[in-house]
Design a protein around this motif. Sequence first.
Motif, mmCIF file in Angstrom:
data_model
loop_
_atom_site.group_PDB
_atom_site.id
_atom_site.type_symbol
_atom_site.label_atom_id
_atom_site.label_comp_id
_atom_site.label_asym_id
_atom_site.label_seq_id
_atom_site.Cartn_x
_atom_site.Cartn_y
_atom_site.Cartn_z
ATOM 1 N N LEU A 138 -10.511 12.554 12.101
ATOM 2 C CA LEU A 138 -10.953 12.094 10.869
ATOM 3 C C LEU A 138 -10.143 12.235 9.692
ATOM 4 C CD1 LEU A 138 -13.487 11.460 9.194
ATOM 5 C CD2 LEU A 138 -13.883 13.792 8.706
ATOM 6 N N GLY A 139 -9.955 11.022 9.041
ATOM 7 C CA GLY A 139 -8.866 10.904 8.191
ATOM 8 C C GLY A 139 -9.522 10.515 6.918
ATOM 9 N N THR A 140 -9.087 11.319 5.601
ATOM 10 C CA THR A 140 -9.552 11.094 4.453
ATOM 11 C C THR A 140 -8.261 10.796 3.745
ATOM 12 O OG1 THR A 140 -9.830 13.595 3.873
ATOM 13 C CG2 THR A 140 -11.702 12.431 4.867
ATOM 14 N N LEU A 141 -7.986 9.832 3.050
ATOM 15 C CA LEU A 141 -6.966 9.315 2.357
ATOM 16 C C LEU A 141 -7.309 8.607 1.227
ATOM 17 C CD1 LEU A 141 -6.116 9.357 5.625
ATOM 18 C CD2 LEU A 141 -3.948 8.230 4.874
ATOM 19 N N TYR A 142 -6.190 8.740 0.225
ATOM 20 C CA TYR A 142 -6.198 8.005 -0.990
ATOM 21 C C TYR A 142 -5.125 6.794 -0.872
ATOM 22 C CZ TYR A 142 -5.203 6.537 -6.003
ATOM 23 O OH TYR A 142 -4.832 5.668 -6.783
ATOM 24 N N ILE A 143 -5.677 5.492 -1.426
ATOM 25 C CA ILE A 143 -4.543 4.537 -1.262
ATOM 26 C C ILE A 143 -4.467 4.047 -2.747
ATOM 27 C CG2 ILE A 143 -4.277 2.261 -0.429
ATOM 28 C CD1 ILE A 143 -5.594 2.913 2.266
ATOM 29 N N LEU A 144 -3.220 3.669 -3.039
ATOM 30 C CA LEU A 144 -2.909 2.649 -4.059
ATOM 31 C C LEU A 144 -2.485 1.235 -3.430
ATOM 32 C CD1 LEU A 144 -2.667 2.572 -7.201
ATOM 33 C CD2 LEU A 144 -0.359 3.219 -6.803
ATOM 34 N N LEU B 136 0.854 -1.211 0.087
ATOM 35 C CA LEU B 136 0.190 0.003 0.127
ATOM 36 C C LEU B 136 0.912 1.256 0.064
ATOM 37 C CD1 LEU B 136 -2.638 -0.828 2.704
ATOM 38 C CD2 LEU B 136 -2.918 -1.273 0.207
ATOM 39 N N LEU B 137 0.473 2.321 -0.750
ATOM 40 C CA LEU B 137 1.069 3.680 -0.562
ATOM 41 C C LEU B 137 -0.361 4.678 -0.307
ATOM 42 C CD1 LEU B 137 3.497 3.843 -3.602
ATOM 43 C CD2 LEU B 137 3.850 4.127 -1.017
ATOM 44 N N GLY B 138 -0.336 5.459 0.535
ATOM 45 C CA GLY B 138 -1.475 6.401 0.789
ATOM 46 C C GLY B 138 -1.087 7.726 1.011
ATOM 47 N N THR B 139 -1.967 8.700 1.126
ATOM 48 C CA THR B 139 -1.832 9.953 1.492
ATOM 49 C C THR B 139 -3.028 10.709 1.571
ATOM 50 O OG1 THR B 139 -0.453 12.172 1.002
ATOM 51 C CG2 THR B 139 -1.312 11.008 -0.812
ATOM 52 N N GLY B 140 -3.000 11.827 2.270
ATOM 53 C CA GLY B 140 -4.346 12.516 2.605
ATOM 54 C C GLY B 140 -4.176 13.138 3.890
ATOM 55 N N PRO B 141 -5.336 14.044 3.964
ATOM 56 C CA PRO B 141 -5.362 14.822 5.451
ATOM 57 C C PRO B 141 -5.993 14.345 6.507
ATOM 58 C CG PRO B 141 -7.318 15.638 3.976
ATOM 59 C CD PRO B 141 -6.215 14.496 3.108
ATOM 60 N N ARG B 142 -5.528 14.756 7.685
ATOM 61 C CA ARG B 142 -6.049 14.156 8.931
ATOM 62 C C ARG B 142 -6.639 15.417 9.945
ATOM 63 N NH1 ARG B 142 -5.173 10.293 13.273
ATOM 64 N NH2 ARG B 142 -4.785 11.312 15.234
ATOM 65 N N PHE B 143 -7.737 15.214 10.315
ATOM 66 C CA PHE B 143 -8.412 16.604 11.060
ATOM 67 C C PHE B 143 -8.691 16.180 12.474
ATOM 68 C CE2 PHE B 143 -9.705 16.437 6.316
ATOM 69 C CZ PHE B 143 -9.358 17.716 6.047
#
Length: 260
Positions: free
Chosen positions: A155-161, A136-143
Amino acid sequence: MLRSMINFEYMKNSVLLVSFLAWFNTVQAQIVNIERFRYTTDTTGWKGEYNLGFTFGKQAEQYFSLTTGAHVQYKSKKSLYLLMANIDLIKSKSQSLVNSGFFHFRYNYKIKNWVRWEAFTQIQYNKMIGIKMRFLLGTGPRFKLVQIEKFKTYLGTLYILEYEISNNSSQKLLQGRFSGYLSFSFNPVKQVEFISTTYYQPRLDNSKDYRITTDNALVFKVYKNFNYYINFRLNLDSRPPDGASTGLTYALDNKFRLDF
């Protein structure tokens, strides 16, 4: 005193190195809950843990397992680095010994007090649920939604490859997923903490292919840096890997944890 401090640092680094080397020598879970491994602290520097425990649960069938893992994190003014590994040795009715495990590295950068940017990579394997290897590779904001004295919510909203090879190695998948999670922690008293995280991970090109995980840990501070915790997790995979007999799995962990 300086010599004692140097010896302590050497011993600490040696324990971490041995733990991670042990994982690499063995390596060839579904969603890994990182939230219960984070240390919330206002100070910069190193923190970590070593844990040992046992599990009774059900994946393709009922099983009993012994688990061991290590986790270390480093925090600076703006950045957080988190590195962890885990190995499970599982005994079931049909298989005398099955290995599963994962390696995870995550980086957080503080943009504002209420938002951070996350990036991570992970490798895992679990023969009992049909995963020969998942990368997995992932990135995105965490609030940060709420932070009061004894209660916090994120709350986390990430994109994962995701690249996955099933036990049947003829099936190899490369796909993108959304990974949303809601996490909260509650400290009713100083010696007890409850941490709960729920993940939702649908495929971006097929919403009917999704994973849901809920992970709930009750941590008891036994003595200084020695802790005991009970953790229940449940995973639902609408389309499990080829060769897996079920998409619904659960486990109840009992572990002892040494913080350093």
